[in-house]
Scaffold this active site. Structure first.
Site, PDB file in Angstrom:
ATOM      1  N   GLY A 143       0.807  -1.219   0.000  1.00 40.33           N
ATOM      2  CA  GLY A 143       0.000   0.000   0.000  1.00 40.33           C
ATOM      3  C   GLY A 143       0.840   1.268   0.000  1.00 40.33           C
ATOM      4  CB  THR A 144       3.850   2.228   1.921  1.00 40.19           C
ATOM      5  OG1 THR A 144       3.224   1.990   3.180  1.00 40.19           O
ATOM      6  CG2 THR A 144       4.774   3.429   2.026  1.00 40.19           C
ATOM      7  CG  ASN A 160      -5.679   4.037   8.509  1.00 45.59           C
ATOM      8  OD1 ASN A 160      -6.067   4.940   7.765  1.00 45.59           O
ATOM      9  ND2 ASN A 160      -4.641   4.184   9.290  1.00 45.59           N
ATOM     10  CD  GLN A 216      -7.413  -0.776   6.969  1.00 46.90           C
ATOM     11  OE1 GLN A 216      -8.175  -1.716   7.190  1.00 46.90           O
ATOM     12  NE2 GLN A 216      -6.189  -0.745   7.458  1.00 46.90           N
ATOM     13  CB  SER A 238      -1.927  -3.428   1.240  1.00 47.73           C
ATOM     14  OG  SER A 238      -0.955  -4.137   1.966  1.00 47.73           O
ATOM     15  CG  HIS A 273       0.117  -6.459   5.336  1.00 51.59           C
ATOM     16  ND1 HIS A 273      -0.007  -6.013   6.625  1.00 51.59           N
ATOM     17  CD2 HIS A 273       0.480  -5.387   4.610  1.00 51.59           C
ATOM     18  CE1 HIS A 273       0.289  -4.721   6.669  1.00 51.59           C
ATOM     19  NE2 HIS A 273       0.585  -4.315   5.450  1.00 51.59           N
ATOM     20  CB  THR A 306      13.093  -9.650  -9.803  1.00 52.69           C
ATOM     21  OG1 THR A 306      14.177  -9.363 -10.675  1.00 52.69           O
ATOM     22  CG2 THR A 306      12.708 -11.114  -9.919  1.00 52.69           C
ATOM     23  CB  CYS A 331       2.079   4.695  10.775  1.00 51.22           C
ATOM     24  SG  CYS A 331       1.444   3.444   9.661  1.00 51.22           S
TER      25      CYS A 331
HETATM   26  C1  LIG Z   1      -1.858  -0.395   5.978  1.00 49.03           C
HETATM   27  C2  LIG Z   1      -2.262   0.777   5.146  1.00 49.03           C
HETATM   28  C3  LIG Z   1      -1.406   1.302   4.167  1.00 49.03           C
HETATM   29  C4  LIG Z   1      -0.002   0.790   3.958  1.00 49.03           C
HETATM   30  O1  LIG Z   1       0.007  -0.459   3.328  1.00 49.03           O
HETATM   31  P1  LIG Z   1       1.345  -1.367   3.449  1.00 49.03           P
HETATM   32  O2  LIG Z   1       1.070  -2.498   2.534  1.00 49.03           O
HETATM   33  O3  LIG Z   1       1.458  -1.760   4.877  1.00 49.03           O
HETATM   34  O4  LIG Z   1       2.490  -0.520   2.987  1.00 49.03           O
HETATM   35  C5  LIG Z   1      -1.852   2.355   3.412  1.00 49.03           C
HETATM   36  N1  LIG Z   1      -3.088   2.868   3.585  1.00 49.03           N
HETATM   37  C6  LIG Z   1      -3.935   2.391   4.512  1.00 49.03           C
HETATM   38  C7  LIG Z   1      -5.286   2.993   4.644  1.00 49.03           C
HETATM   39  C8  LIG Z   1      -3.552   1.332   5.325  1.00 49.03           C
HETATM   40  O5  LIG Z   1      -4.391   0.880   6.259  1.00 49.03           O
END
Ligand SMILES: *Cc1c(COP(=O)(O)O)cnc(C)c1O
Length: 387
Positions: free
Chosen positions: A72-73, A152, A180, A200, A202, A238, A326
Site C-alpha cells: 500500500g505504501t 484505517n 482498508q 495491499s 497483508h 523482479t 504508524c
Molecule cells: C496499511 C495501510 C497502508 C499501507 O500499506 P502497506 O502495505 O502496509 O504498505 C496504506 N493505507 C492504509 C489505509 C492502510 O491501512
C-alpha cells in the site's frame, strides 16, 4: 495468562493457511524469474498472471490495469508522485483529505517541498469528506485528487461514487487508497470512475510486502521505480512471485467469503461496541454508525491514556492499538481524530479495536472484562478523572 486475542486487524492480519499453501510451491518448485523466457520463468509468470486475473475480477476491471507493487505504501507514493510529475506541465495543484494514511500525507508533503500546492479537505465529526467541498476545491490547475476509500482508524467509508464522479466530470485524475476497503466491501471499477487505486495484501489475510496499483486504461502516470521492463515497463524490479500468488489467493478468498466474513465480524464488533458503551461510563465512540468498516471500533476512554490502555490490555493477552499504528510511540494525538473535532486530550485516550475473521465471538466477555478492569484501574490512578 494463556489467552491471546488479536484485535488489531487494521494493522495487519494473520495469513490464511490456504494462502500459505498456495504460496509454497512458488518457493520450492516454481522459483524462476518471471521475466525469463525458459520454462522456469514461464511457470512463475503463469502464477503472476493468474493472480492478476483474480484481482481484476474482484474489482471488475481489466488484468492489464493491475500493476503489482511492494504494498500500500509504495502504491500510494507511486500514484501521488507519479501523477504529479507526469502532469506538472498542466498544473501544480493537488487535493487530498486531512484523514489520509501517512503514505499519502507524506507524499503530499514531499510534493509541496517541490513546488506543488496542496489543499487538505476537512471532514465532519464522523470522518466524511463533503463532496461539495471537493467540487469547490477543484481549480483549472488541479491535476490530482486523492481520497481514501475507507479510513484505517475509524473505518468511515467515503461517498466514493460521488467523489469519483465529480473528478471524472472535471477531468481530474482521482486516486483512492482502498487498502482498508478492498476485499471487505464490494468495489466495482466499471461503475465507479476511480482513475488510480492502491490496495495491499497483508490487510486481507495475504502476505506482507505486496499490493497493487490499479491504473485505469488511458490514465497517464510517470514511472516511479525505474530499471527493467517488469509490469509492462511501469514498475521495475523482479516480481515477488510467491507474495503475488498469495495475494491473488487471499483476494479470491476475500471475494468468495465476503458476506460470511462481514456477517461474522460485524456481529462481534457491534456486540462489543454496544456492550462497552452500555457498561463503561464516559466512553466516546468515534465514527459513523453506518457506512463504516464494521470491524473497526474506535473508542475514547476519558481520563485514561491510550498507551497505558494498550499495555494493560497486552498483559491480559489482548492486542489493540491507539490512533494509527504508524504513529504509535509518538505522543501527538491522532490526526484523524483531531480532524474529526475530537479534543486533543480526549484523542490521547483513543483505542482502535479492529476485529477479524479469526476472532471468536465467545471471547467478547473476556475482552469486556479485561477492558473494564484496565479502564477502572487507570482512571483510579488519574489525577484528572472524576466520575
Ligand atoms: C496499511 C495501510 C497502508 C499501507 O500499506 P502497506 O502495505 O502496509 O504498505 C496504506 N493505507 C492504509 C489505509 C492502510 O491501512
Amino acid at each position: 495468562m494463556d489467552k491471546l486475542i488479536y484485535l488489531d486487524h487494521n494493522s495487519t492480519t494473520p495469513p490464511d493457511p490456504r494462502v500459505i499453501k498456495a504460496m509454497l510451491p512458488y518457493y520450492t518448485e516454481a522459483w524462476g524469474n518471471a521475466s525469463s523466457l525458459h520454462q522456469f520463468g514461464r511457470h512463475a509468470k503463469a502464477g503472476i498472471e493468474e493472480a492478476r486475473e483474480i484481482i481484476a475480477g474482484a474489482f471488475n476491471c481489466l488484468p492489464e490495469e493491475i500493476f503489482f507493487t511492494s504494498g500500500g505504501t509504495e502504491s500510494d507514493n507511486f500514484a501521488v508522485k507519479g501523477t504529479a510529475y507526469e502532469h506538472r506541465s498542466k498544473g501544480r495543484h493537488i487535493i487530498t483529505s486531512k484523514i489520509e494514511h501517512h503514505a499519502i500525507l507524506e507524499s503530499f508533503a514531499f510534493l509541496e517541498e517541490d513546488g506543488f500546492e496542496a489543499t487538505y479537505l476537512p471532514v465532519d465529526k464522523y470522518g466524511f469528506v463533503d463532496p461539495d467541498d471537493l467540487r469547490k476545491a477543484i481549480r483549472s490547475d488541479t491535476i490530482l485528487v486523492s481520497i481514501m476509500y475507507a479510513n484505517n482508524e475509524v473505518g468511515t467509508i467515503q461517498r466514493m461514487d460521488e467523489l469519483a464522479w465529480i473528478c471524472a466530470e472535471k477531468g481530474v485524475i482521482f486516486h483512492s487508497d482502498a487498502v482498508q476497503a478492498a476485499g471487505k466491501i464490494p468495489i466495482d471499477l466499471k461503475k465507479t470512475p476511480i482513475s488510480l487505486m492502491s490496495t495491499s495484501g497483508h490487510k486481507i489475510y495475504g502476505p506482507k510486502g505486496v499490493g497493487i496499483l490499479y491504473v485505469r486504461q488511458g490514465t497517464r502516470i510517470m514511472r516511479w521505480q525505474t530499471g527493467g521492463h517488469h509490469e509492462r515497463g511501469l514498475r521495475a524490479g523482479t516480481e515477488n512471485v510467491p507474495a503475488i500468488v498469495g495475494y491473488g489467493k487471499a483476494m479470491g478468498l476475500a471475494r468468495a467469503e465476503m458476506r460470511e466474513n462481514d456477517r461474522k465480524i460485524s456481529g462481534m464488533a457491534e456486540e462489543f461496541r454496544r456492550r462497552v458503551l452500555a457498561e463503561i461510563p464516559d466512553v466516546r465512540f468515534n465514527g459513523p454508525e453506518n457506512d463504516r468498516i464494521k470491524g473497526t471500533v474506535s473508542l475514547c476512554f476519558k481520563g485514561a491514556e491510550g498507551e497505558a490502555i494498550i499495555l494493560n490490555l497486552d498483559m491480559t493477552g489482548i492486542g489493540v492499538t491507539s490512533g494509527s499504528a504508524c504513529t504509535s510511540g509518538a505522543l501527538e494525538p491522532s490526526h484523524v481524530l483531531t480532524a474529526m473535532g475530537v479534543p486533543p486530550e480526549l484523542a490521547q485516550s483513543a483505542i482502535r479495536f479492529s476485529f477479524g475473521k479469526d476472532n471468536d465471538p465467545g471471547d467478547i466477555d473476556y475482552i469486556i472484562n479485561s477492558l473494564k478492569a484496565a479502564i477502572e484501574k487507570l482512571r483510579m490512578m488519574s489525577p484528572f478523572y472524576q466520575s
